[in-house]
Design a protein around this motif. Sequence first.
Motif, short mmCIF file in Angstrom:
data_model
loop_
_atom_site.label_atom_id
_atom_site.label_comp_id
_atom_site.label_asym_id
_atom_site.label_seq_id
_atom_site.Cartn_x
_atom_site.Cartn_y
_atom_site.Cartn_z
N GLN A 65 0.81 -1.21 0.00
CA GLN A 65 0.00 0.00 0.00
C GLN A 65 0.84 1.26 0.00
O GLN A 65 0.32 2.34 -0.23
CB GLN A 65 -0.92 0.04 1.22
N PHE A 66 2.12 1.13 0.26
CA PHE A 66 3.00 2.28 0.37
C PHE A 66 2.60 3.19 1.51
O PHE A 66 2.20 4.34 1.33
CB PHE A 66 3.10 3.06 -0.95
N TYR A 67 2.71 2.66 2.71
CA TYR A 67 2.58 3.48 3.89
C TYR A 67 3.91 4.15 4.14
O TYR A 67 4.96 3.50 4.13
CB TYR A 67 2.20 2.63 5.11
N PHE A 68 3.85 5.44 4.40
CA PHE A 68 5.07 6.21 4.59
C PHE A 68 5.46 6.30 6.05
O PHE A 68 4.61 6.29 6.94
CB PHE A 68 4.89 7.62 4.03
N GLY A 69 6.75 6.41 6.26
CA GLY A 69 7.27 6.66 7.59
C GLY A 69 7.07 8.11 7.98
O GLY A 69 6.60 8.94 7.20
#
Lengths: 108, 114
Positions: A95-99
Amino acid sequence: KQEVTQIPAALSVPEGENLVLNCSFTDSAIYNLQWFRQDPGKGLTSLLLIQSSQREQTSGRLNASLDKSSGRSTLYIAASQPGDSATYLCAVSPQFYFGTGTSLTVIP
Amino acid sequence: GAVVSQHPSRVICKSGTSVKIECRSLDFQATTMFWYRQFPKKSLMLMATSNEGSKATYEQGVEKDKFLINHASLTLSTLTVTSAHPEDSSFYICSARTMGETQYFGPGTRLLVL
Protein backbone atom coordinates in the motif's frame (compact mmCIF):
# COMPACT_ATOMS: atom_id res chain seq x y z
CA LYS A 1 -2.51 -1.74 9.72
CA GLN A 2 1.14 -1.29 8.85
CA GLU A 3 2.91 1.35 10.92
CA VAL A 4 6.17 2.85 9.76
CA THR A 5 8.42 4.82 12.08
CA GLN A 6 11.61 6.73 11.36
CA ILE A 7 14.29 7.66 13.83
CA PRO A 8 15.58 10.25 14.38
CA ALA A 9 12.90 12.78 13.49
CA ALA A 10 15.57 15.40 12.88
CA LEU A 11 19.31 15.29 12.43
CA SER A 12 21.94 17.97 12.04
CA VAL A 13 25.50 17.02 11.06
CA PRO A 14 28.64 18.80 9.82
CA GLU A 15 29.57 18.39 6.20
CA GLY A 16 31.61 15.28 5.44
CA GLU A 17 30.16 13.15 8.17
CA ASN A 18 28.73 9.70 7.50
CA LEU A 19 25.22 9.15 8.84
CA VAL A 20 22.52 6.53 9.24
CA LEU A 21 18.78 6.99 9.05
CA ASN A 22 16.50 4.32 10.45
CA CYS A 23 13.13 3.02 9.34
CA SER A 24 11.08 0.37 11.14
CA PHE A 25 7.82 -1.27 10.16
CA THR A 26 5.41 -3.48 12.08
CA ASP A 27 4.25 -5.93 9.38
CA SER A 28 7.05 -7.86 7.70
CA ALA A 29 4.81 -8.99 4.83
CA ILE A 30 6.03 -6.32 2.44
CA TYR A 31 6.69 -6.38 -1.30
CA ASN A 32 9.43 -3.80 -1.20
CA LEU A 33 10.71 -0.77 0.66
CA GLN A 34 11.62 2.51 -0.93
CA TRP A 35 13.57 5.51 0.30
CA PHE A 36 12.72 9.02 -0.90
CA ARG A 37 13.89 12.53 -0.32
CA GLN A 38 11.62 15.52 -0.27
CA ASP A 39 12.77 19.09 -0.53
CA PRO A 40 10.63 21.78 1.13
CA GLY A 41 7.40 22.37 -0.75
CA LYS A 42 8.31 19.81 -3.41
CA GLY A 43 7.30 16.33 -4.44
CA LEU A 44 9.19 13.13 -3.84
CA THR A 45 12.44 11.97 -5.38
CA SER A 46 13.01 8.23 -5.31
CA LEU A 47 16.45 7.26 -3.99
CA LEU A 48 16.56 3.51 -3.62
CA LEU A 49 14.13 0.63 -3.98
CA ILE A 50 14.78 -2.66 -2.18
CA GLN A 51 12.73 -5.68 -3.14
CA SER A 52 11.62 -7.94 -0.30
CA SER A 53 14.05 -10.63 -1.46
CA GLN A 54 17.03 -8.26 -1.39
CA ARG A 55 19.23 -7.26 1.52
CA GLU A 56 20.63 -3.99 0.25
CA GLN A 57 20.87 -1.54 -2.61
CA THR A 58 23.52 1.04 -3.38
CA SER A 59 23.52 4.21 -5.44
CA GLY A 60 26.52 6.50 -5.28
CA ARG A 61 27.00 7.65 -1.69
CA LEU A 62 23.78 6.01 -0.59
CA ASN A 63 23.36 2.49 0.73
CA ALA A 64 20.07 1.07 1.95
CA SER A 65 19.69 -2.20 3.79
CA LEU A 66 16.62 -4.25 4.56
CA ASP A 67 16.01 -6.80 7.30
CA LYS A 68 12.47 -7.98 6.77
CA SER A 69 12.40 -10.36 9.71
CA SER A 70 13.17 -7.60 12.19
CA GLY A 71 11.12 -5.00 10.33
CA ARG A 72 14.01 -2.60 9.79
CA SER A 73 15.75 -0.68 7.07
CA THR A 74 18.62 1.75 7.24
CA LEU A 75 19.77 4.41 4.81
CA TYR A 76 23.49 5.13 5.02
CA ILE A 77 24.75 8.39 3.55
CA ALA A 78 28.50 8.65 3.14
CA ALA A 79 30.45 11.91 3.15
CA SER A 80 27.38 14.09 3.60
CA GLN A 81 27.08 17.36 1.68
CA PRO A 82 24.92 20.48 2.22
CA GLY A 83 22.92 19.45 -0.84
CA ASP A 84 21.80 16.35 1.03
CA SER A 85 19.73 18.54 3.33
CA ALA A 86 16.12 17.43 2.92
CA THR A 87 13.48 15.27 4.53
CA TYR A 88 14.03 11.57 4.00
CA LEU A 89 11.06 9.23 3.89
CA CYS A 90 10.80 5.48 3.75
CA ALA A 91 7.74 3.68 2.48
CA VAL A 92 6.70 0.04 2.43
CA SER A 93 4.47 -1.58 -0.15
CA PRO A 94 2.04 -2.91 -1.24
CA GLN A 95 0.00 0.00 0.00
CA PHE A 96 3.00 2.28 0.37
CA TYR A 97 2.58 3.48 3.89
CA PHE A 98 5.07 6.21 4.59
CA GLY A 99 7.27 6.66 7.59
CA THR A 100 7.25 9.73 9.78
CA GLY A 101 10.31 11.17 8.06
CA THR A 102 13.74 12.37 9.11
CA SER A 103 14.64 15.99 8.52
CA LEU A 104 18.34 16.19 7.71
CA THR A 105 20.45 19.33 7.81
CA VAL A 106 24.07 19.18 6.68
CA ILE A 107 26.02 22.17 7.95
CA PRO A 108 28.75 23.52 5.65
CA GLY B 1 12.02 6.68 -15.96
CA ALA B 2 8.25 6.65 -15.81
CA VAL B 3 6.51 9.99 -15.39
CA VAL B 4 3.41 10.86 -13.43
CA SER B 5 1.83 14.26 -13.80
CA GLN B 6 -0.67 16.10 -11.66
CA HIS B 7 -2.91 18.95 -12.63
CA PRO B 8 -3.28 21.56 -11.36
CA SER B 9 -0.06 22.11 -9.42
CA ARG B 10 -1.74 24.76 -7.29
CA VAL B 11 -5.35 25.68 -6.73
CA ILE B 12 -7.08 28.24 -4.58
CA CYS B 13 -10.81 27.94 -4.09
CA LYS B 14 -13.60 29.33 -1.97
CA SER B 15 -15.06 27.34 0.88
CA GLY B 16 -17.99 25.20 -0.26
CA THR B 17 -16.79 24.65 -3.81
CA SER B 18 -15.50 21.39 -5.27
CA VAL B 19 -12.03 20.89 -6.67
CA LYS B 20 -10.86 18.18 -9.04
CA ILE B 21 -7.24 17.03 -9.18
CA GLU B 22 -6.00 14.87 -12.03
CA CYS B 23 -3.24 12.29 -11.88
CA ARG B 24 -1.87 10.87 -15.12
CA SER B 25 0.72 8.24 -15.90
CA LEU B 26 2.29 9.61 -19.05
CA ASP B 27 4.23 6.71 -20.50
CA PHE B 28 2.94 3.60 -18.79
CA GLN B 29 -0.30 1.95 -17.77
CA ALA B 30 -1.08 1.98 -14.08
CA THR B 31 -3.53 -0.56 -12.81
CA THR B 32 -3.28 0.94 -9.35
CA MET B 33 -2.98 4.55 -8.27
CA PHE B 34 -2.69 5.96 -4.77
CA TRP B 35 -3.70 9.27 -3.28
CA TYR B 36 -1.90 10.88 -0.34
CA ARG B 37 -2.20 14.11 1.55
CA GLN B 38 0.57 15.81 3.41
CA PHE B 39 0.26 18.44 6.10
CA PRO B 40 3.07 20.95 6.64
CA LYS B 41 6.19 19.31 8.06
CA LYS B 42 4.42 15.96 8.26
CA SER B 43 4.77 12.73 6.37
CA LEU B 44 2.49 11.50 3.63
CA MET B 45 -0.77 9.97 4.72
CA LEU B 46 -2.32 7.39 2.42
CA MET B 47 -5.91 8.34 1.68
CA ALA B 48 -7.04 5.70 -0.77
CA THR B 49 -6.01 3.05 -3.24
CA SER B 50 -7.58 3.26 -6.65
CA ASN B 51 -7.83 0.36 -9.07
CA GLU B 52 -8.86 0.92 -12.66
CA GLY B 53 -12.50 0.15 -13.24
CA SER B 54 -13.42 -0.48 -9.62
CA LYS B 55 -14.27 1.47 -6.51
CA ALA B 56 -11.46 2.99 -4.52
CA THR B 57 -10.44 1.54 -1.18
CA TYR B 58 -10.29 4.24 1.45
CA GLU B 59 -8.10 4.25 4.51
CA GLN B 60 -9.74 4.40 7.90
CA GLY B 61 -10.83 7.90 8.79
CA VAL B 62 -10.96 9.19 5.22
CA GLU B 63 -14.44 10.29 4.16
CA LYS B 64 -15.23 8.67 0.83
CA ASP B 65 -18.13 11.03 0.14
CA LYS B 66 -15.89 14.02 0.61
CA PHE B 67 -12.90 12.74 -1.35
CA LEU B 68 -14.31 11.21 -4.52
CA ILE B 69 -11.88 9.11 -6.50
CA ASN B 70 -12.41 7.97 -10.05
CA HIS B 71 -9.99 5.73 -11.94
CA ALA B 72 -11.63 5.61 -15.35
CA SER B 73 -8.66 4.49 -17.38
CA LEU B 74 -5.25 2.91 -16.99
CA THR B 75 -3.59 6.31 -17.21
CA LEU B 76 -5.91 8.64 -15.33
CA SER B 77 -7.22 8.92 -11.80
CA THR B 78 -9.03 11.93 -10.38
CA LEU B 79 -9.56 13.12 -6.84
CA THR B 80 -12.46 15.49 -6.24
CA VAL B 81 -12.59 17.34 -2.95
CA THR B 82 -16.28 18.10 -2.52
CA SER B 83 -17.60 21.08 -0.57
CA ALA B 84 -14.07 22.04 0.35
CA HIS B 85 -13.35 23.70 3.68
CA PRO B 86 -10.22 25.41 4.98
CA GLU B 87 -9.20 22.26 6.87
CA ASP B 88 -8.96 20.48 3.52
CA SER B 89 -6.07 22.74 2.57
CA SER B 90 -3.11 20.47 2.07
CA PHE B 91 -0.57 19.07 -0.34
CA TYR B 92 -2.09 16.19 -2.31
CA ILE B 93 0.20 13.68 -4.02
CA CYS B 94 -0.71 10.80 -6.27
CA SER B 95 1.34 7.81 -7.30
CA ALA B 96 0.97 5.14 -9.94
CA ARG B 97 2.16 1.58 -9.75
CA THR B 98 3.44 -0.38 -12.71
CA MET B 99 2.91 -4.06 -13.32
CA GLY B 100 6.37 -4.58 -11.88
CA GLU B 101 5.29 -3.07 -8.55
CA THR B 102 7.47 0.00 -8.92
CA GLN B 103 5.68 3.13 -7.79
CA TYR B 104 6.10 6.57 -9.32
CA PHE B 105 4.96 9.77 -7.70
CA GLY B 106 3.43 12.89 -9.11
CA PRO B 107 4.80 16.34 -8.24
CA GLY B 108 1.86 17.13 -5.97
CA THR B 109 -1.01 19.63 -5.92
CA ARG B 110 -1.18 22.35 -3.33
CA LEU B 111 -4.77 23.14 -2.38
CA LEU B 112 -5.71 26.26 -0.46
CA VAL B 113 -9.31 26.70 0.58
CA LEU B 114 -10.25 30.20 1.64
